[in-house]
Motif scaffolding. Structure first.
Motif, mmCIF file in Angstrom:
data_model
loop_
_atom_site.group_PDB
_atom_site.id
_atom_site.type_symbol
_atom_site.label_atom_id
_atom_site.label_comp_id
_atom_site.label_asym_id
_atom_site.label_seq_id
_atom_site.Cartn_x
_atom_site.Cartn_y
_atom_site.Cartn_z
ATOM 1 N N ASN A 60 0.762 -1.186 0.116
ATOM 2 C CA ASN A 60 0.093 -0.109 -0.101
ATOM 3 C C ASN A 60 0.802 1.383 -0.103
ATOM 4 O O ASN A 60 1.569 1.709 1.080
ATOM 5 N N TYR A 62 0.446 4.395 -0.151
ATOM 6 C CA TYR A 62 -0.106 5.496 0.569
ATOM 7 C C TYR A 62 0.601 5.363 2.297
ATOM 8 O O TYR A 62 0.973 6.149 2.962
ATOM 9 N N ALA A 63 0.413 3.850 2.612
ATOM 10 C CA ALA A 63 0.834 3.666 4.147
ATOM 11 C C ALA A 63 2.450 3.887 4.188
ATOM 12 O O ALA A 63 2.660 3.953 5.215
ATOM 13 N N LEU A 64 3.003 3.649 2.978
ATOM 14 C CA LEU A 64 4.591 3.686 3.111
ATOM 15 C C LEU A 64 5.035 5.022 2.712
ATOM 16 O O LEU A 64 6.145 5.390 2.612
ATOM 17 N N GLY A 65 3.930 6.062 3.011
ATOM 18 C CA GLY A 65 4.458 7.721 2.735
ATOM 19 C C GLY A 65 4.503 7.974 1.230
ATOM 20 O O GLY A 65 4.907 9.197 1.266
ATOM 21 N N ARG B 3 -0.045 12.339 9.069
ATOM 22 C CA ARG B 3 -0.665 11.074 9.517
ATOM 23 C C ARG B 3 0.524 10.057 9.982
ATOM 24 O O ARG B 3 1.700 10.174 9.367
ATOM 25 N N GLN B 5 2.829 7.219 10.244
ATOM 26 C CA GLN B 5 3.072 5.977 9.318
ATOM 27 C C GLN B 5 3.692 4.886 10.194
ATOM 28 O O GLN B 5 4.507 5.227 11.326
ATOM 29 N N PRO B 6 3.365 3.727 9.570
ATOM 30 C CA PRO B 6 4.078 2.573 10.429
ATOM 31 C C PRO B 6 5.436 2.535 10.455
ATOM 32 O O PRO B 6 6.033 2.921 9.498
ATOM 33 N N GLU B 54 -1.552 -2.954 9.705
ATOM 34 C CA GLU B 54 -1.223 -1.504 9.858
ATOM 35 C C GLU B 54 -1.426 -1.088 8.204
ATOM 36 O O GLU B 54 -0.902 0.049 7.911
ATOM 37 N N ARG B 55 -1.843 -1.808 7.475
ATOM 38 C CA ARG B 55 -2.187 -1.384 6.264
ATOM 39 C C ARG B 55 -0.962 -1.228 5.360
ATOM 40 O O ARG B 55 -1.063 -0.393 4.189
#
Lengths: 162, 154
Positions: A60, A62-65, B3, B5-6, B54-55
């Motif tokens: 994903n 987006y989740a990785l920035g 936001r 971030q994991p 954590e998506r």
């Protein structure tokens, strides 16, 4: 490939993902009332025939920035398009790369490569790296940023019996 | 807006890269990867589950190619006048064959994917949308696809 009703049940049971257990295919088999060996064999055949591309995780961005993404498009000489497309597809910041037909007039581009970055300046820098890699074989290029998702749905299984 | 971030450690990053390459279809598909990473299968499974929770990955499992099952896909684009954009988006999105649709920064400003049961249906739906909106739907079918993955620095 012709897929039968049992294949279809396996696809329906696994298209949302595999259970994260040491023997995931045994878990799928149990849910469907099949033997593990049958599920393994059917899925192996589906992979052989290209119905299953791979068993993998989908990142994903987006989740990785990686919140900026640009669809870079390139007008490559036909004779080298396949070879250079593969080189672009192998870059670590390119998530998808395809050759597609041109749409003239107005759309001379035949290579599409999706580039991800933290922001647009990082995406532009990566586009510049692709331009260096392609050299003069790329006669023109452009970049299209997505500004809004208008619709997004998942894979719908065909209802058609085969 | 910031936001959260994991936070991924080095092992998470190795796992994220490795699981994009694909695991074998065997009874214990995680065993080989766990071995090569020098960890137990249980730890690998916990980490993949956490990446999913954590998506960082949206799903883990088989990637099906609907085209290989007899379906057809095609990327399409339209040049929609700004003042008609939302109305045309509504018309396009109403077709169940439209799988995704994105607004993009270009003269061709609407890009969507058609997913149909047959290649003939792609042409039929694209022409129907052209007829309905009065805007030419350009079709960009995939001719060749290059191996797809996304790597993080490990």
């Amino acid at each position: 490939m012709r897929i039968d009703e049992t294949d279809r049940r396996i696809i329906a049971a696994t298209q949302g993902g595999l259970p994260l257990v040491p023997r995931p295919f045994a878990a799928v088999a149990e849910e469907l009332g099949l033997e593990e060996a049958e599920v393994l064999e059917r899925m192996a055949v589906m992979q052989e025939r290209g119905v299953i591309r791979r068993i993998a995780g989908a990142p994903n961005h987006y989740a990785l920035g990686m919140t900026a993404n640009g669809m870079t498009v390139w007008d490559l000489e036909d004779a080298v398009a396949s070879e250079l497309g593969a080189a672009v597809g192998a870059l670590d910041f390119v998530s998808h790369a395809y050759l597609r037909p041109r749409a003239m007039p107005g759309w001379p581009y035949n290579l599409f490569a999706m580039v991800h970055g933290r922001d647009r300046s990082e995406v532009e820098a990566k586009r510049a790296r692709i331009a260096v890699l392609l050299g003069p074989a790329a006669r023109a290029n452009d970049i299209l940023y997505s500004t809004r998702i208008l619709k997004k749905t998942g894979l719908r299984l065909s209802r058609k019996e085969t | 807006m910031m936001r959260d971030q994991p936070i991924l450690d080095g092992l998470d990053r190795c796992i994220l890269n490795a699981i994009q390459d694909g695991l074998p279809i065997v009874a214990e598909p995680f065993a080989g990867l766990a071995d090569s990473l020098g960890i137990e299968v249980e730890e690998l499974l916990e980490r993949i589950a956490r990446l999913r929770a954590e998506r960082v990955i949206t799903r883990f499992g088989p990637f099906y190619d609907a085209a290989a099952m007899g379906g057809a896909f095609c990327l399409c684009a339209m040049e929609v006048p700004e003042e008609r954009f939302d109305a045309v988006a509504g018309q396009v999105n109403a077709w169940p064959e439209v799988a995704h649709n994105y607004a993009r920064t270009h003269r061709l400003n609407m890009w969507f994917v058609l997913a149909t049961e047959t290649p003939e249906d792609i042409v039929r739906v694209a022409e129907a949308i052209t007829g309905q909106t009065g805007i030419m739907v350009l079709r960009f079918p995939k001719l060749e696809e290059f191996f797809i993955r996304f790597r993080v620095a490990a």
